[in-house]
Scaffold this motif. Structure first.
Motif, PDB file in Angstrom:
ATOM      1  N   ILE A   1       0.857  -1.186   0.000  1.00 21.76           N
ATOM      2  CA  ILE A   1       0.000   0.000   0.000  1.00 21.76           C
ATOM      3  C   ILE A   1       0.891   1.232   0.000  1.00 21.76           C
ATOM      4  CG2 ILE A   1      -1.768   1.288   1.270  1.00 21.76           C
ATOM      5  CD1 ILE A   1      -2.530  -1.475   2.519  1.00 21.76           C
ATOM      6  N   GLU A   2       0.761   2.035  -1.044  1.00 17.34           N
ATOM      7  CA  GLU A   2       1.564   3.254  -1.154  1.00 17.34           C
ATOM      8  C   GLU A   2       0.676   4.481  -1.035  1.00 17.34           C
ATOM      9  OE1 GLU A   2       4.074   3.400  -4.565  1.00 17.34           O
ATOM     10  OE2 GLU A   2       5.508   1.960  -3.739  1.00 17.34           O
ATOM     11  N   GLU A   3       1.189   5.506  -0.346  1.00 20.22           N
ATOM     12  CA  GLU A   3       0.503   6.779  -0.183  1.00 20.22           C
ATOM     13  C   GLU A   3       1.508   7.903  -0.356  1.00 20.22           C
ATOM     14  OE1 GLU A   3      -2.646   7.456   0.220  1.00 20.22           O
ATOM     15  OE2 GLU A   3      -3.467   5.451   0.623  1.00 20.22           O
ATOM     16  N   LYS A   4       1.007   9.090  -0.604  1.00 21.11           N
ATOM     17  CA  LYS A   4       1.847  10.280  -0.655  1.00 21.11           C
ATOM     18  C   LYS A   4       1.985  10.853   0.757  1.00 21.11           C
ATOM     19  CE  LYS A   4       2.386  10.924  -5.226  1.00 21.11           C
ATOM     20  NZ  LYS A   4       3.706  10.999  -5.897  1.00 21.11           N
ATOM     21  N   ASP A   5       3.218  11.188   1.149  1.00 21.02           N
ATOM     22  CA  ASP A   5       3.387  11.818   2.450  1.00 21.02           C
ATOM     23  C   ASP A   5       3.290  13.333   2.308  1.00 21.02           C
ATOM     24  OD1 ASP A   5       5.815  12.730   1.432  1.00 21.02           O
ATOM     25  OD2 ASP A   5       7.048  11.386   2.653  1.00 21.02           O
ATOM     26  N   VAL A   6       3.527  14.046   3.394  1.00 26.16           N
ATOM     27  CA  VAL A   6       3.376  15.510   3.375  1.00 26.16           C
ATOM     28  C   VAL A   6       4.434  16.177   2.500  1.00 26.16           C
ATOM     29  CG1 VAL A   6       2.245  15.611   5.623  1.00 26.16           C
ATOM     30  CG2 VAL A   6       4.748  15.723   5.494  1.00 26.16           C
ATOM     31  N   TYR A   7       5.461  15.444   2.135  1.00 24.86           N
ATOM     32  CA  TYR A   7       6.505  15.971   1.248  1.00 24.86           C
ATOM     33  C   TYR A   7       6.271  15.571  -0.205  1.00 24.86           C
ATOM     34  CZ  TYR A   7       8.609  16.259   5.864  1.00 24.86           C
ATOM     35  OH  TYR A   7       8.827  16.512   7.193  1.00 24.86           O
TER      36      TYR A   7
ATOM     37  N   ASP B   1       6.320   9.176  -2.365  1.00 23.92           N
ATOM     38  CA  ASP B   1       5.634   7.900  -2.195  1.00 23.92           C
ATOM     39  C   ASP B   1       6.268   7.116  -1.051  1.00 23.92           C
ATOM     40  OD1 ASP B   1       3.839   8.230  -4.318  1.00 23.92           O
ATOM     41  OD2 ASP B   1       5.332   7.560  -5.776  1.00 23.92           O
ATOM     42  N   ILE B   2       5.431   6.637  -0.138  1.00 27.59           N
ATOM     43  CA  ILE B   2       5.924   5.784   0.935  1.00 27.59           C
ATOM     44  C   ILE B   2       5.034   4.553   1.032  1.00 27.59           C
ATOM     45  CG2 ILE B   2       6.847   7.721   2.253  1.00 27.59           C
ATOM     46  CD1 ILE B   2       4.488   7.284   4.197  1.00 27.59           C
ATOM     47  N   GLN B   3       5.606   3.460   1.517  1.00 29.00           N
ATOM     48  CA  GLN B   3       4.843   2.242   1.701  1.00 29.00           C
ATOM     49  C   GLN B   3       4.356   2.175   3.151  1.00 29.00           C
ATOM     50  OE1 GLN B   3       6.766  -1.368   0.448  1.00 29.00           O
ATOM     51  NE2 GLN B   3       5.259  -2.682   1.431  1.00 29.00           N
ATOM     52  N   LEU B   4       3.063   1.960   3.316  1.00 30.53           N
ATOM     53  CA  LEU B   4       2.493   1.845   4.647  1.00 30.53           C
ATOM     54  C   LEU B   4       2.501   0.382   5.081  1.00 30.53           C
ATOM     55  CD1 LEU B   4      -0.589   4.243   4.485  1.00 30.53           C
ATOM     56  CD2 LEU B   4       1.720   4.719   5.318  1.00 30.53           C
ATOM     57  N   LEU B   5       2.975   0.139   6.300  1.00 30.10           N
ATOM     58  CA  LEU B   5       3.031  -1.202   6.873  1.00 30.10           C
ATOM     59  C   LEU B   5       2.265  -1.220   8.193  1.00 30.10           C
ATOM     60  CD1 LEU B   5       6.801  -1.984   6.256  1.00 30.10           C
ATOM     61  CD2 LEU B   5       4.874  -3.159   5.173  1.00 30.10           C
ATOM     62  N   PRO B   6       1.770  -2.366   8.592  1.00 29.00           N
ATOM     63  CA  PRO B   6       1.127  -2.454   9.912  1.00 29.00           C
ATOM     64  C   PRO B   6       2.140  -2.158  11.016  1.00 29.00           C
ATOM     65  CG  PRO B   6       0.622  -4.378   8.569  1.00 29.00           C
ATOM     66  CD  PRO B   6       1.711  -3.646   7.862  1.00 29.00           C
ATOM     67  N   MET B   7       1.706  -1.395  11.994  1.00 35.46           N
ATOM     68  CA  MET B   7       2.557  -1.057  13.133  1.00 35.46           C
ATOM     69  C   MET B   7       1.793  -1.264  14.424  1.00 35.46           C
ATOM     70  SD  MET B   7       4.478   2.440  11.912  1.00 35.46           S
ATOM     71  CE  MET B   7       5.748   2.394  10.635  1.00 35.46           C
ATOM     72  N   MET B   8       2.529  -1.608  15.466  1.00 33.86           N
ATOM     73  CA  MET B   8       1.945  -1.717  16.795  1.00 33.86           C
ATOM     74  C   MET B   8       2.209  -0.413  17.542  1.00 33.86           C
ATOM     75  SD  MET B   8       3.023  -5.655  17.551  1.00 33.86           S
ATOM     76  CE  MET B   8       4.557  -5.464  16.637  1.00 33.86           C
ATOM     77  N   ILE B   9       1.128   0.250  17.938  1.00 29.82           N
ATOM     78  CA  ILE B   9       1.204   1.567  18.566  1.00 29.82           C
ATOM     79  C   ILE B   9       0.213   1.606  19.714  1.00 29.82           C
ATOM     80  CG2 ILE B   9       0.707   4.040  18.214  1.00 29.82           C
ATOM     81  CD1 ILE B   9       1.809   3.740  15.394  1.00 29.82           C
ATOM     82  N   SER B  10       0.581   2.350  20.757  1.00 25.99           N
ATOM     83  CA  SER B  10      -0.315   2.528  21.896  1.00 25.99           C
ATOM     84  C   SER B  10      -0.442   4.001  22.251  1.00 25.99           C
ATOM     85  CB  SER B  10       0.206   1.766  23.115  1.00 25.99           C
ATOM     86  OG  SER B  10      -0.581   2.049  24.260  1.00 25.99           O
TER      87      SER B  10
ATOM     88  N   TYR C   1       3.669   9.630  12.499  1.00 29.01           N
ATOM     89  CA  TYR C   1       4.935   8.898  12.484  1.00 29.01           C
ATOM     90  C   TYR C   1       5.379   8.617  11.052  1.00 29.01           C
ATOM     91  CZ  TYR C   1       8.317   5.257  13.883  1.00 29.01           C
ATOM     92  OH  TYR C   1       9.451   4.510  14.073  1.00 29.01           O
ATOM     93  N   ASN C   2       4.417   8.358  10.165  1.00 27.63           N
ATOM     94  CA  ASN C   2       4.711   8.043   8.771  1.00 27.63           C
ATOM     95  C   ASN C   2       4.666   9.263   7.853  1.00 27.63           C
ATOM     96  OD1 ASN C   2       4.990   4.937   8.368  1.00 27.63           O
ATOM     97  ND2 ASN C   2       3.293   5.155   9.802  1.00 27.63           N
ATOM     98  N   ASP C   3       4.604  10.464   8.441  1.00 24.77           N
ATOM     99  CA  ASP C   3       4.609  11.727   7.674  1.00 24.77           C
ATOM    100  C   ASP C   3       3.416  11.864   6.733  1.00 24.77           C
ATOM    101  OD1 ASP C   3       6.951  12.842   8.768  1.00 24.77           O
ATOM    102  OD2 ASP C   3       8.213  11.640   7.443  1.00 24.77           O
ATOM    103  N   ILE C   4       2.298  11.237   7.103  1.00 22.09           N
ATOM    104  CA  ILE C   4       1.085  11.385   6.293  1.00 22.09           C
ATOM    105  C   ILE C   4       0.335  12.659   6.685  1.00 22.09           C
ATOM    106  CG2 ILE C   4      -1.155  10.338   5.736  1.00 22.09           C
ATOM    107  CD1 ILE C   4       1.174   8.886   4.482  1.00 22.09           C
ATOM    108  N   VAL C   5       0.439  13.054   7.958  1.00 24.09           N
ATOM    109  CA  VAL C   5      -0.213  14.270   8.436  1.00 24.09           C
ATOM    110  C   VAL C   5       0.801  15.117   9.194  1.00 24.09           C
ATOM    111  CG1 VAL C   5      -2.447  13.135   8.611  1.00 24.09           C
ATOM    112  CG2 VAL C   5      -0.969  13.261  10.631  1.00 24.09           C
ATOM    113  N   LYS C   6       0.477  16.397   9.339  1.00 22.90           N
ATOM    114  CA  LYS C   6       1.323  17.327  10.078  1.00 22.90           C
ATOM    115  C   LYS C   6       0.751  17.580  11.467  1.00 22.90           C
ATOM    116  CE  LYS C   6       2.980  19.906   6.017  1.00 22.90           C
ATOM    117  NZ  LYS C   6       3.042  21.254   5.377  1.00 22.90           N
ATOM    118  N   ALA C   7       1.642  17.895  12.397  1.00 18.57           N
ATOM    119  CA  ALA C   7       1.208  18.280  13.732  1.00 18.57           C
ATOM    120  C   ALA C   7       0.451  19.597  13.674  1.00 18.57           C
ATOM    121  CB  ALA C   7       2.413  18.404  14.660  1.00 18.57           C
ATOM    122  N   GLY C   8      -0.396  19.822  14.654  1.00 25.87           N
ATOM    123  CA  GLY C   8      -1.137  21.069  14.741  1.00 25.87           C
ATOM    124  C   GLY C   8      -2.474  21.046  14.052  1.00 25.87           C
TER     125      GLY C   8
END
Length: 303
Positions: free
Chosen positions: A147-153, A156-165, A246-253
């Motif tokens: 699965i590829e998406e465009k980041d904020v820059y 193209d980046i590949q999205l992988l499953p991650m464990m996050i809490s 974390y994956n640079d898909i969205v910006k803070a704020g």
């Protein structure tokens, strides 16, 4: 003691995610954990919150699924403070403190809209090996494909499953489209065993195939805790917010909107925000999740 049933992360009855809420009187303490678990099992909601007021602006909340106690529950917190409003124990326009097993969290109430702190985001790990990816997606009833998406820059980046809490650990699992999200049909027995092996609550699947102001559409599965599917999960969407940052898909704020519960015909909308501050060259990420709740019933419970 007071008993409420409230639908969280919705403006309408029978939408969102229902929760039981038990409010103890001033002199009452929490009963034994097993009594609260059995109460949650009797009510049959995914989570029931048990609330003790500590002072004018401080509360302690414990959260139980029908199977066990959990550290934090987003939708039950939203439901809890809506019920506390109804009971006259909190006021609109005031901030409160919620003591939980996941930490001490701030709660803001404004125009009956409740925003709650998430626990400090924790990145646990990435599922990246081919065999592990194939296993996860097969358990969820779909096939894995990159699965590829465009980041904020605009890269193209590949999205992988991650464990996050952000209070409870989940596998945050990307899928390519809303149609693929709808196709998910987990093998719950295998998912339960996988959750034990990865030491997570469950899987929060999402797609960025969204329109308008919505950030993503989601589905959440936690059979390890007797929750096959959940209509709205605050902690999981808090974790998803951090995943996207974390994956640079969205910006803070910015603020984000997640749609969940469509497959259960209980549409929910969970809002979140992410801010970053710097302290001694260390970045501190803060995530808040919020929504409204509608009270369905209230009365008395005898424990």
């Amino acid at each position: 003691m007071k008993l409420y049933i409230a639908d969280a992360f919705t403006d309408e009855l029978f939408g969102g995610n229902p929760a039981g809420v038990v409010i103890f009187e001033d002199s009452e303490d929490f009963p034994e954990a097993e009594v609260m678990r059995k109460t949650a099992a009797e009510l049959r909601y995914s989570e029931t919150a048990f609330i003790k007021q500590l002072s004018e602006k401080e509360f302690k909340i414990r959260y139980f699924t029908p199977a066990d106690e959990v550290d934090l529950c987003g939708h039950a917190t939203i439901a809890s403070f809506s019920c506390l409003l109804d009971a006259g124990l909190v006021k609109d326009g005031v901030d409160y403190i919620n003591h939980t097993l996941a930490g001490t969290l701030n709660i803001s109430i404004q125009d009956n809209f409740i925003m709650m702190d998430m626990a400090v985001p924790e990145f646990i790990g990435t599922i990246s090996e081919a065999a592990d990816l194939a296993e996860l997606y097969d358990i969820m009833g779909i096939s894995y494909s990159p699965i590829e998406e465009k980041d904020v820059y605009d890269e193209d980046i590949q999205l992988l499953p991650m464990m996050i809490s952000t209070g409870l650990p989940d596998i945050i699992m990307p899928v390519a489209s809303r149609s693929e999200l709808e196709e998910i049909t987990p093998d719950f027995a295998r998912l339960t065993e996988l959750s034990k092996r990865y030491n997570v609550v469950g899987v929060h699947a999402f797609t960025l195939d969204a329109h308008g102001d919505d950030t993503a559409h989601c589905r959440n599965f936690a059979p390890l805790y007797d929750i096959d599917e959940e209509a709205a999960t605050g902690t999981s969407n808090g974790a998803l917010t951090y995943y996207l940052y974390y994956n640079d898909i969205v910006k803070a704020g910015n603020k984000f909107s997640f749609v969940q519960g469509e497959a259960m015909k209980r549409p929910s909308r969970i809002l979140s925000s992410l801010t970053v501050s710097t302290d001694n060259d260390n970045k501190n990420v803060s995530i808040r999740v919020g929504g409204r709740a509608v009270i369905l019933a209230k009365g008395t419970i005898l424990l």
